[in-house]
Write an enzyme that holds these catalytic residues in place. Structure first.
Site, PDB file in Angstrom:
ATOM      1  N   SER A 202      40.956  45.515  39.553  1.00  0.00           N
ATOM      2  CA  SER A 202      39.645  45.070  40.030  1.00  0.00           C
ATOM      3  C   SER A 202      39.382  45.605  41.422  1.00  0.00           C
ATOM      4  O   SER A 202      40.303  45.729  42.243  1.00  0.00           O
ATOM      5  CB  SER A 202      39.592  43.536  40.060  1.00  0.00           C
ATOM      6  OG  SER A 202      38.423  43.087  40.717  1.00  0.00           O
ATOM      7  N   TYR A 230      43.055  35.301  42.771  1.00  0.00           N
ATOM      8  CA  TYR A 230      42.692  36.460  41.961  1.00  0.00           C
ATOM      9  C   TYR A 230      42.919  37.766  42.716  1.00  0.00           C
ATOM     10  O   TYR A 230      43.582  38.682  42.222  1.00  0.00           O
ATOM     11  CB  TYR A 230      41.237  36.352  41.527  1.00  0.00           C
ATOM     12  CG  TYR A 230      40.760  37.492  40.654  1.00  0.00           C
ATOM     13  CD1 TYR A 230      41.098  37.530  39.306  1.00  0.00           C
ATOM     14  CD2 TYR A 230      39.995  38.527  41.173  1.00  0.00           C
ATOM     15  CE1 TYR A 230      40.671  38.584  38.501  1.00  0.00           C
ATOM     16  CE2 TYR A 230      39.559  39.574  40.381  1.00  0.00           C
ATOM     17  CZ  TYR A 230      39.907  39.606  39.042  1.00  0.00           C
ATOM     18  OH  TYR A 230      39.502  40.640  38.253  1.00  0.00           O
TER      19      TYR A 230
END
Length: 378
Positions: A202, A230
């Protein structure tokens, strides 16, 4: 393919006194700039790509795709299968996967290539489940050409949760479980050489920071949030992948890559605050569909030039593994991802956490059997 030109950060002194405890504010601002820039301009940068993206011949490939019942993983598995690859859907919900296969078969009745898809169960919140999955696949003595570690979680707004193995859930699903699966499947990847490990990462790793002494974020030095969990787990995945890439000799024929799918409308949006969900609906032009978000992983898994590019980075002793952006071009991970000392610390700590010996890769390359202690304890 051409490398990006950027200097890597120097190794930090190996002392507690000089150890970083968080991102500097300039790095943090730069990370958020990358995030905003990608959201606003990703569609322009990827305008040269077709959707769906045409794939080269994949009839001889066997591909394992984790988390392939929804979102990007679903599109990756479907397009590989409809292009002729043998696809293994590694999922927690096997019933949902079987229903998808039936739908794909109906949709593919006009194609000349029959679908070759199977389902195997794995729960990334259980390291024992990951180990059993790898054992079951390796027992076939079949080649594996592509492992796509796609499954991930981003529990926005949720309180901190831990797996039954005792690890923060983002850390386990996004980093520890894929790391364990990648190493345990090395014997099958060697049989399938030239083969690839593709980690769906990501752009948010740019705002991540990994403290190897507090990977569960429980010490109180940093306040936990889903964003911290995350982004840190995605940065840890890149760091671990970079060292794995260094540990695998060129003759193994295994390429290790991380890819960014871009800013994608997936099931993650269900957990977003109502205000952010509204923003998603207001700016649909900027947000990729799951099919568009799958392109970078499909490119990394199938493009014939990828192994050559990975070998070139390894020969140049580039500090990070190959990173493919959402526009299917080589990109440079964050400055923190270039921190070689921290990357080695992440490597060592990760092996400890997933129950593997420090020489696991070397032993597997020599043909020895290596087991995680999570399986041995059963």
């Amino acid at each position: 393919m051409a490398t990006t030109t950027s200097s890597s950060s120097e190794e930090a002194p190996n002392t507690k006194k000089n150890k970083k405890e968080r991102l500097g504010w300039i790095e943090w601002l730069r990370g958020w700039f990358y995030l905003v820039y990608e959201m606003l301009f990703q569609r322009i940068m990827a305008s040269h790509l077709h959707n769906p993206m045409p794939l080269p011949p994949v009839n001889d490939l066997t591909c394992i795709v984790t988390g392939s019942t929804s979102g990007i993983g679903l599109e990756i598995a479907r397009q590989l299968a409809q292009s002729g690859a043998h696809v293994v859907m590694a999922v927690r919900n096997t019933k949902a996967a079987q229903e998808l296969i039936q739908k794909w078969q109906v949709d593919s009745e006009g194609l000349s290539i029959p679908l070759n898809v199977e389902v195997m169960q794995v729960d990334l919140l259980s390291l024992d489940s990951v180990t059993r999955f790898a054992e079951a696949w390796n027992a076939r003595s079949a080649p594996l050409h592509v492992l796509i570690n796609n499954a991930g979680i981003f529990s926005i707004g949720e309180p901190q949760k831990f797996s039954k193995d005792g690890y923060e859930q983002h850390l386990q699903v996004n980093h520890l479980a894929p790391a364990l699966l990648s190493i345990l499947l090395l014997p099958s990847l060697i049989r399938g050489s030239p083969s690839r490990i593709v980690n769906v990462n990501s752009i948010m790793h740019h705002v991540g920071f990994v403290d190897t002494e507090d990977m569960n974020v429980t010490s109180g030095k940093r306040k936990f949030s889903s964003l911290v969990g995350y982004s840190s787990s995605k940065l840890a995945e890149i760091m671990f992948s970079s060292i794995l890439n260094k540990r695998l000799p060129a003759e193994s024929g295994i390429s290790v890559l991380c890819v960014s799918p871009g800013i994608v409308q997936t099931n993650v949006a269900r957990d977003l605050p109502k205000l952010v969900q509204a923003a998603y609906h207001l700016i649909p032009y900027f947000i990729f569909s799951a099919q568009e978000g799958a392109r970078s992983a499909l490119f990394a898994a199938t493009d014939p030039q990828v192994p050559e590019y990975c070998d070139m980075l390894k020969a140049d002793e580039w500090p990070v593994c190959a990173f493919i952006s959402q526009d299917c071009r080589p990109a440079n991970p964050s400055e923190e991802a270039h921190n070689v000392q921290t990357s080695y610390e992440v490597w060592e700590k990760t092996l400890e956490m997933i129950g593997l010996p420090s020489d696991a890769v070397e032993r597997l390359l020599d043909g020895e059997e290596v087991k995680s202690h999570y399986r041995q304890e059963q």
